[in-house]
Design a protein around this motif. Structure first.
Motif, PDB file in Angstrom:
ATOM      1  N   GLY A   1       0.807  -1.272  -0.218  1.00 13.68           N
ATOM      2  CA  GLY A   1       0.002  -0.053  -0.115  1.00 13.68           C
ATOM      3  C   GLY A   1       0.747   1.298  -0.110  1.00 13.68           C
ATOM      4  N   HIS A   2       0.177   2.262   0.404  1.00 15.29           N
ATOM      5  CA  HIS A   2       0.874   3.671   0.280  1.00 15.29           C
ATOM      6  C   HIS A   2       1.756   4.110   1.590  1.00 15.29           C
ATOM      7  N   PHE A   3       1.955   2.960   2.413  1.00 14.41           N
ATOM      8  CA  PHE A   3       2.369   3.279   3.725  1.00 14.41           C
ATOM      9  C   PHE A   3       3.962   3.848   3.545  1.00 14.41           C
TER      10      PHE A   3
ATOM     11  N   ALA B   1       5.447   9.156 -11.620  1.00  9.87           N
ATOM     12  CA  ALA B   1       4.871   8.030 -12.472  1.00  9.87           C
ATOM     13  C   ALA B   1       3.838   7.367 -11.663  1.00  9.87           C
ATOM     14  N   HIS B   2       3.952   7.299 -10.294  1.00  8.27           N
ATOM     15  CA  HIS B   2       2.924   6.262  -9.591  1.00  8.27           C
ATOM     16  C   HIS B   2       1.453   6.897  -9.860  1.00  8.27           C
ATOM     17  N   ARG B   3       1.675   8.283  -9.844  1.00  6.58           N
ATOM     18  CA  ARG B   3       0.281   8.990  -9.967  1.00  6.58           C
ATOM     19  C   ARG B   3      -0.284   8.824 -11.448  1.00  6.58           C
TER      20      ARG B   3
ATOM     21  N   GLY C   1      -8.266   6.373  -3.848  1.00  4.36           N
ATOM     22  CA  GLY C   1      -8.153   7.654  -4.341  1.00  4.36           C
ATOM     23  C   GLY C   1      -7.030   7.731  -5.167  1.00  4.36           C
ATOM     24  N   CYS C   2      -6.200   6.637  -5.079  1.00  3.69           N
ATOM     25  CA  CYS C   2      -4.745   6.975  -5.996  1.00  3.69           C
ATOM     26  C   CYS C   2      -5.052   6.209  -7.429  1.00  3.69           C
ATOM     27  N   PRO C   3      -4.465   6.850  -8.375  1.00  3.07           N
ATOM     28  CA  PRO C   3      -4.471   6.500  -9.614  1.00  3.07           C
ATOM     29  C   PRO C   3      -4.202   4.934  -9.938  1.00  3.07           C
ATOM     30  N   CYS C   4      -3.276   4.758  -8.803  1.00  8.25           N
ATOM     31  CA  CYS C   4      -2.772   3.143  -8.914  1.00  8.25           C
ATOM     32  C   CYS C   4      -3.895   2.299  -8.614  1.00  8.25           C
ATOM     33  N   GLU C   5      -4.988   2.864  -8.083  1.00  6.64           N
ATOM     34  CA  GLU C   5      -6.193   1.842  -7.643  1.00  6.64           C
ATOM     35  C   GLU C   5      -7.327   2.298  -8.479  1.00  6.64           C
TER      36      GLU C   5
HETATM   37 ZN    ZN Z   1      -0.949   4.448  -5.578  1.00  5.97          ZN
END
Ligand code: ZN
Length: 654
Positions: free
Chosen positions: A202-204, A246-248, A316-320
């Motif tokens: 995750g984004h921890f 790039a993650h977003r 809420g992240c574009p990776c999700e």
């Molecule tokens: Zn993400």
């Protein structure tokens, strides 16, 4: 030096672009949104905090939207035309936000789940729905065309490091040509076939390198499972390839799914991997990935998404939620996507402090109903921790250890996190501290990678990445040692550059009406008008940068960064004055230098060189006025200087 008088004064004048005439039918009773919101705050005695930008926004029929009996109805009416919303933060406090397509309310989740249940009153109906979802999720994610572009190469593997009852080996797999996913494999030391547990992150903070993640990986390995931890796209070693920003991107959504599938492909080629005992678990964004992988990949026998399953939040992240997965089959959500795992064993871990607070009353009963269609209600479990918040803490880990212990016949006696050795971030990297061991043909930027996607889609992201690169280059020039300081500064400067760019891009010069410069009497140029608009950027943007720089850097280092923003203009301009005034006194030099430093600090909040130069012109005027006040005949000195330069040019030509 060229004069550009007047703009300085203009920049000091706050811009009021809306004329306050009486509101009548003819002007649609318009008022500025920001004024209307201020009124609401006073009238209803509520605090409003802003996650939105109201600059320049005009609300038609403004006061008619206010409902005297309800602050919430008033806010809804006032914000709706701009696609803004409010979120209640507590008694008499509202946060104003942009519309969030991935976030709804538990009430919405309730309506949605009851609608979904009405679609499948029996198992047959559910199976049909599932078939539709399986197909459309893949299509909406675009996963199959990406999987088809994969290369088949041997993974890169590090030496194996042995610890108490388990080993760790770093690995990297090339997915698309030149693109790698890196991670670490935690394996039991015992012989024989082992269960496999894929653990997307995750984004921890600190990603897969954080202690809590290592404790969980090591413990599951000691218990008898091969457990794999790997970077999010654009995090950790992946960031060394494509950059953090790039993650977003929606690409992250696709690539992370591809990574999970590819890693399981590889792990199942190992002689010690048991195909009959394959699981997945991850927290938060890792929970989102766990849900998605369970839909895409039918090799999973048991999964445990942690602090993520909800019917009213998709991540809420574009990776999700970068790809429109939840639009599949007329609309779905994470609760329904994980219900597709029925009748296989599923553990949902939830807590009281985030969007999973509704799981016991909403999502879990829904999941039980779907599992009921197979007559296996007991196969879905919920461990809810009402006092806890959004993390993958010890109680959540214990729930997951027990779940996999029962299902995969692991060794529960080995649950003892004190036996785990926490390794450093560098120990867990396969491509070296700074990515120096990446193969020659490895992709080195998101720009290179974007050829696999629709490039136009990523125009803004590519611009973000170029700012990220600029910030990193400036910070690198300081040659700092502390990695934490470096990444703090990279982010700090990137955020500032981005804020300045975004303010510029969203505030066209036309927001300032055509007019005259009150000092010179000349019409305002486009540059003048743009600079006036840009000068309205919230002061916090500047303050945050300066406070951050001064917190970790010495004053000369701060100056180095400011010089990067202004391409060394302070030094360059000072040299100009020394050439024009050959006998410049120490006192004069100090005064001029202090003016130029002021110019520099002001100029960093402007978008491009034209604007930065214009700011310096304002301060050059001040310098020249100072010199004249000091008894210097500036006009003559400047003339002499120009003549001298021309003479030298002539000589040079001969
Ligand atoms: Zn993400």
């Amino acid at each position: 030096m060229k004069k550009r008088a007047g703009i300085g004064l203009l920049l000091l004048i706050a811009t009021t672009t809306i004329c306050h005439s009486q509101q009548v039918y003819e002007n649609r009773f318009e008022r500025s949104l920001s004024d209307v919101l201020k009124d609401i705050s006073v009238r209803f005695e509520v605090k409003l905090s802003y996650d939105i930008d109201t600059a320049g926004l005009v609300l038609p029929y403004a006061d008619f939207r206010i409902r005297p009996y309800s602050v919430e109805e008033s806010l809804t009416n006032v914000l709706a035309p701009f696609d803004y919303k409010f979120v209640k933060q507590g008694d008499k406090h509202y946060k104003l936000k942009r519309y969030e397509y991935a976030r709804r309310t538990p009430e919405d989740g309730e309506k949605m789940l009851s609608h979904l249940l009405s679609l499948y009153p029996d198992k047959e109906g559910w199976e049909q729905r599932k078939e539709c979802l399986q197909r459309e999720v893949r299509e909406n994610l675009g996963i199959d065309s990406l999987l088809a572009k994969r290369v088949q190469t041997k993974p890169i593997l590090s030496k194996i490091r042995k610890f108490d009852g388990y080993s760790v080996q770093n690995f990297a797999i090339e997915t698309l040509p030149g693109l790698y996913v890196a991670g670490s494999i935690y394996a039991p030391l015992s012989k024989g076939k082992h269960a496999v547990i894929i653990s997307p992150n995750g984004h921890f903070a600190d990603g897969r390198y954080r202690e809590e993640q290592q404790l969980r990986m090591g413990t599951l390995a000691r218990m008898g499972a091969i457990t794999v931890s790997y970077d999010l796209f654009g995090w950790g070693e992946s960031a060394l390839q494509v950059g953090n920003a790039a993650h977003r991107s929606s690409a992250a959504h696709m690539i992370q799914a591809m990574n999970g599938i590819t890693i399981l492909d590889y792990i199942l080629t190992r002689g010690d991997a048991d195909r009959e005992r394959v699981g997945a678990t991850g927290g938060s964004g890792g929970g989102s990935q766990t849900i998605l992988l369970s839909v895409l990949d039918d090799r999973y026998k048991a999964v445990a998404p942690v602090v993520m399953v909800a019917s009213h939040f998709d991540g809420g992240c574009p990776c999700e939620s970068g790809m429109p997965v939840t639009l599949s089959c007329g609309g779905t959500n994470n609760a329904e996507l994980i219900a597709m795992f029925a009748p296989r064993p599923l553990l949902v871990v939830s807590d009281g402090g985030d969007w999973t607070a509704s799981v016991p009353t909403l999502e879990f009963p829904y999941l039980q109903k779907v599992y009921d269609l197979y007559g296996v209600r007991e196969k879905v479990q919920n461990v809810h921790l009402p006092e806890e918040g959004h993390d993958y803490g010890i109680n959540k880990r214990k729930a997951v250890y027990d779940f996999f212990d029962n299902l995969f016949s692991l060794d529960a006696r080995k649950i003892d996190e004190s036996k785990i050795t926490t390794e450093s971030e560098d120990d867990l990297k396969i491509f070296g501290k700074k990515g120096e061991l990446y193969p020659d043909h490895a992709i080195k930027s998101f720009g290179e990678l974007s050829k696999y996607f629709d490039k136009d889609r990523y125009r803004e992201l590519l611009s973000d990445l170029s700012l990220e690169e600029k910030a990193a280059g400036w910070v690198a020039s300081l040659e700092l040692e502390d990695q934490k300081d470096i990444s703090f500064l990279n982010t700090l400067i990137y955020n500032h550059l981005k804020a300045v760019r975004d303010w510029h891009n969203t505030h066209p010069y036309t927001l300032v009406p055509d007019g005259i410069n009150p000092v010179t009497g000349n019409p305002l140029s486009q540059l003048d008008r743009q600079m006036i608009v840009n000068s309205t950027i919230p002061k916090e943007v500047h303050q945050k940068l300066m406070n951050g720089l001064r917190r970790v850097l010495t004053e000369p280092q701060v100056e180095t960064i400011l010089d990067k923003y202004t391409v060394g203009k302070v030094d360059f301009t000072l040299r100009g004055y020394k050439a024009i005034v050959p006998d410049l006194t120490a006192e004069e030099e100090a005064t001029i230098l202090s003016h130029l430093k002021e110019a520099r600090e002001q100029a960093i909040d402007y978008k491009n060189m034209n604007q930065i130069s214009a700011i310096f012109e304002i301060y050059k005027t001040k310098c020249e006025q100072y010199l004249i006040g000091n008894g210097r005949n500036w006009r003559q000195l400047y003339k002499d200087f120009v003549n001298k330069v021309n003479e030298e040019k002539k000589k040079g030509k001969k």
